[in-house]
Design a protein around this motif. Sequence first.
Motif, PDB file in Angstrom:
ATOM      1  N   ARG A 194       0.812  -1.219   0.000  1.00 43.58           N
ATOM      2  CA  ARG A 194       0.000   0.000   0.000  1.00 43.58           C
ATOM      3  C   ARG A 194       0.846   1.270   0.000  1.00 43.58           C
ATOM      4  N   HIS A 195       2.086   1.184   0.428  1.00 43.31           N
ATOM      5  CA  HIS A 195       2.931   2.375   0.521  1.00 43.31           C
ATOM      6  C   HIS A 195       3.970   2.470  -0.601  1.00 43.31           C
ATOM      7  N   MET A 196       4.052   1.484  -1.456  1.00 41.31           N
ATOM      8  CA  MET A 196       5.040   1.546  -2.532  1.00 41.31           C
ATOM      9  C   MET A 196       4.649   2.591  -3.573  1.00 41.31           C
ATOM     10  N   PRO A 197       5.622   3.277  -4.159  1.00 37.72           N
ATOM     11  CA  PRO A 197       5.320   4.344  -5.120  1.00 37.72           C
ATOM     12  C   PRO A 197       4.913   3.835  -6.499  1.00 37.72           C
ATOM     13  N   TYR A 198       4.773   2.541  -6.651  1.00 37.48           N
ATOM     14  CA  TYR A 198       4.334   1.977  -7.932  1.00 37.48           C
ATOM     15  C   TYR A 198       3.480   0.747  -7.638  1.00 37.48           C
ATOM     16  N   GLY A 199       2.691   0.343  -8.611  1.00 33.76           N
ATOM     17  CA  GLY A 199       1.798  -0.779  -8.404  1.00 33.76           C
ATOM     18  C   GLY A 199       2.490  -2.136  -8.464  1.00 33.76           C
ATOM     19  N   ILE A 200       2.210  -2.971  -7.500  1.00 34.51           N
ATOM     20  CA  ILE A 200       2.722  -4.339  -7.487  1.00 34.51           C
ATOM     21  C   ILE A 200       1.810  -5.163  -6.585  1.00 34.51           C
ATOM     22  N   GLN A 201       1.567  -6.406  -6.970  1.00 30.15           N
ATOM     23  CA  GLN A 201       0.665  -7.257  -6.217  1.00 30.15           C
ATOM     24  C   GLN A 201       1.396  -7.967  -5.082  1.00 30.15           C
ATOM     25  N   GLN A 202       0.641  -8.273  -4.048  1.00 32.24           N
ATOM     26  CA  GLN A 202       1.227  -8.911  -2.877  1.00 32.24           C
ATOM     27  C   GLN A 202       1.895 -10.249  -3.192  1.00 32.24           C
ATOM     28  N   PRO A 203       1.285 -11.123  -4.002  1.00 32.89           N
ATOM     29  CA  PRO A 203       1.963 -12.391  -4.320  1.00 32.89           C
ATOM     30  C   PRO A 203       3.302 -12.191  -5.018  1.00 32.89           C
ATOM     31  N   ALA A 204       3.397 -11.149  -5.857  1.00 35.38           N
ATOM     32  CA  ALA A 204       4.658 -10.881  -6.555  1.00 35.38           C
ATOM     33  C   ALA A 204       5.744 -10.469  -5.570  1.00 35.38           C
ATOM     34  N   VAL A 205       5.361  -9.633  -4.588  1.00 32.55           N
ATOM     35  CA  VAL A 205       6.331  -9.216  -3.574  1.00 32.55           C
ATOM     36  C   VAL A 205       6.805 -10.423  -2.773  1.00 32.55           C
ATOM     37  N   SER A 206       5.865 -11.255  -2.354  1.00 34.12           N
ATOM     38  CA  SER A 206       6.208 -12.434  -1.565  1.00 34.12           C
ATOM     39  C   SER A 206       7.144 -13.356  -2.332  1.00 34.12           C
ATOM     40  N   SER A 207       6.840 -13.564  -3.600  1.00 35.40           N
ATOM     41  CA  SER A 207       7.662 -14.452  -4.432  1.00 35.40           C
ATOM     42  C   SER A 207       9.083 -13.916  -4.595  1.00 35.40           C
ATOM     43  N   GLN A 208       9.202 -12.606  -4.828  1.00 32.74           N
ATOM     44  CA  GLN A 208      10.523 -12.027  -5.046  1.00 32.74           C
ATOM     45  C   GLN A 208      11.344 -11.974  -3.762  1.00 32.74           C
ATOM     46  N   LEU A 209      10.682 -11.854  -2.627  1.00 35.84           N
ATOM     47  CA  LEU A 209      11.415 -11.885  -1.366  1.00 35.84           C
ATOM     48  C   LEU A 209      11.905 -13.294  -1.043  1.00 35.84           C
ATOM     49  N   ILE A 210      11.132 -14.278  -1.432  1.00 37.45           N
ATOM     50  CA  ILE A 210      11.597 -15.657  -1.286  1.00 37.45           C
ATOM     51  C   ILE A 210      12.851 -15.880  -2.133  1.00 37.45           C
ATOM     52  N   ASP A 211      12.841 -15.295  -3.349  1.00 33.78           N
ATOM     53  CA  ASP A 211      14.032 -15.393  -4.207  1.00 33.78           C
ATOM     54  C   ASP A 211      15.237 -14.715  -3.555  1.00 33.78           C
ATOM     55  N   LEU A 212      14.993 -13.570  -2.892  1.00 35.67           N
ATOM     56  CA  LEU A 212      16.088 -12.871  -2.220  1.00 35.67           C
ATOM     57  C   LEU A 212      16.649 -13.718  -1.087  1.00 35.67           C
ATOM     58  N   GLU A 213      15.784 -14.354  -0.319  1.00 34.18           N
ATOM     59  CA  GLU A 213      16.244 -15.209   0.781  1.00 34.18           C
ATOM     60  C   GLU A 213      17.015 -16.415   0.253  1.00 34.18           C
ATOM     61  N   LYS A 214      16.555 -16.969  -0.869  1.00 37.46           N
ATOM     62  CA  LYS A 214      17.282 -18.085  -1.474  1.00 37.46           C
ATOM     63  C   LYS A 214      18.664 -17.647  -1.946  1.00 37.46           C
ATOM     64  N   ASP A 215      18.708 -16.445  -2.529  1.00 35.36           N
ATOM     65  CA  ASP A 215      19.981 -15.919  -3.022  1.00 35.36           C
ATOM     66  C   ASP A 215      20.976 -15.714  -1.880  1.00 35.36           C
ATOM     67  N   LEU A 216      20.474 -15.248  -0.744  1.00 39.96           N
ATOM     68  CA  LEU A 216      21.343 -14.991   0.401  1.00 39.96           C
ATOM     69  C   LEU A 216      21.558 -16.224   1.271  1.00 39.96           C
ATOM     70  N   GLY A 217      20.703 -17.219   1.081  1.00 37.69           N
ATOM     71  CA  GLY A 217      20.839 -18.436   1.857  1.00 37.69           C
ATOM     72  C   GLY A 217      20.448 -18.283   3.311  1.00 37.69           C
ATOM     73  N   THR A 218      19.505 -17.380   3.592  1.00 34.24           N
ATOM     74  CA  THR A 218      19.084 -17.160   4.968  1.00 34.24           C
ATOM     75  C   THR A 218      17.674 -16.580   5.003  1.00 34.24           C
ATOM     76  N   VAL A 219      16.995 -16.769   6.121  1.00 36.61           N
ATOM     77  CA  VAL A 219      15.664 -16.181   6.318  1.00 36.61           C
ATOM     78  C   VAL A 219      15.830 -14.749   6.814  1.00 36.61           C
ATOM     79  N   LEU A 220      15.126 -13.812   6.188  1.00 39.82           N
ATOM     80  CA  LEU A 220      15.253 -12.400   6.531  1.00 39.82           C
ATOM     81  C   LEU A 220      14.207 -11.926   7.527  1.00 39.82           C
ATOM     82  N   PHE A 221      13.025 -12.546   7.516  1.00 48.35           N
ATOM     83  CA  PHE A 221      11.986 -12.135   8.458  1.00 48.35           C
ATOM     84  C   PHE A 221      10.966 -13.247   8.643  1.00 48.35           C
ATOM     85  N   HIS A 222      10.343 -13.238   9.794  1.00 49.40           N
ATOM     86  CA  HIS A 222       9.244 -14.154  10.090  1.00 49.40           C
ATOM     87  C   HIS A 222       7.942 -13.481   9.670  1.00 49.40           C
ATOM     88  N   ARG A 223       7.047 -14.228   9.047  1.00 50.92           N
ATOM     89  CA  ARG A 223       5.835 -13.642   8.466  1.00 50.92           C
ATOM     90  C   ARG A 223       4.771 -13.311   9.512  1.00 50.92           C
TER      91      ARG A 223
END
Length: 296
Positions: A23-52
Amino acid sequence: MNIHHLELFYYVATHKGIGLAVRHMPYGIQQPAVSSQLIDLEKDLGTVLFHRRPFALTPAGDELYQFITPFFSNLPQTAKRLRGNAEPLLRLASTPTIIRNHLPLPLKEVRKRFKGFKLAIREIEPMLAEPLLHNREIDIAVSFWERKPAGGIKFQRLGSLGMALVVPESKQFKSADQALKEAVGNSFGLISLPGQTSLTKFFQQELARRNMAWKQTIEVNSLDIIQTYVLDGFGYGLSVLIPDAPLPKGLKLLPLKGYPPLIIGLFWMGKMAPVTQAFADEMQKYVSALLAPNKR
């Protein structure tokens, strides 16, 4: 590491959840897309970044958030400067008492250096400063320190203030201890700021350490309101010793000797804009003069 993924993580960490971040991002993006890309970021770093649920950054997530925050939080102002249309704007927040009695003089000095600058002042309870900074709704806050700020928030100490009781002037108390003894023994009302504020919390902790108990009966959000209710006979108030602060006729302040002082300071995120830095400098000079030994 994908820079866009880092930006999404910044918004999610700032707003403490994917739904709020979208809701606060300056451009439109859907929640599932954000969730998916953050999972990719965690996979790339090999660690969990936050608890949901409930949302909480892991130690790795907090480290990453503090690293990227200065960059992303300063992007809007940097873009304005590069476009050449930045206007001096100072958005600050503090408690009603500080705003009314202690901001005008520092702000007058700032106005001498930045003629015509825009000013937005917001009244807050002390515990609300950090969320407003994270959401970039303010540039700086003058408030009380309770714990080390998280998520990239910086702190500069201005000084410390002692606790005091506000009592009717007609009471012949020579010390706060005498007032406390009467109040506790006769179940007089305690008028104070909300229980989660550092003033009330530290006071109650000190009472417990001394094997005393004094239940709060009236909760208010301003030291000025405390004075009003003491005058009207609702009980005694918990306040702070602020030099040169006006006290209504019929009241007196009794210092709570031996109780922990309250640390007051400045909170902000990222690099200060010139007008914000000017205010910080003037506020430091003002408080240093106010708390100088020869003024006590």
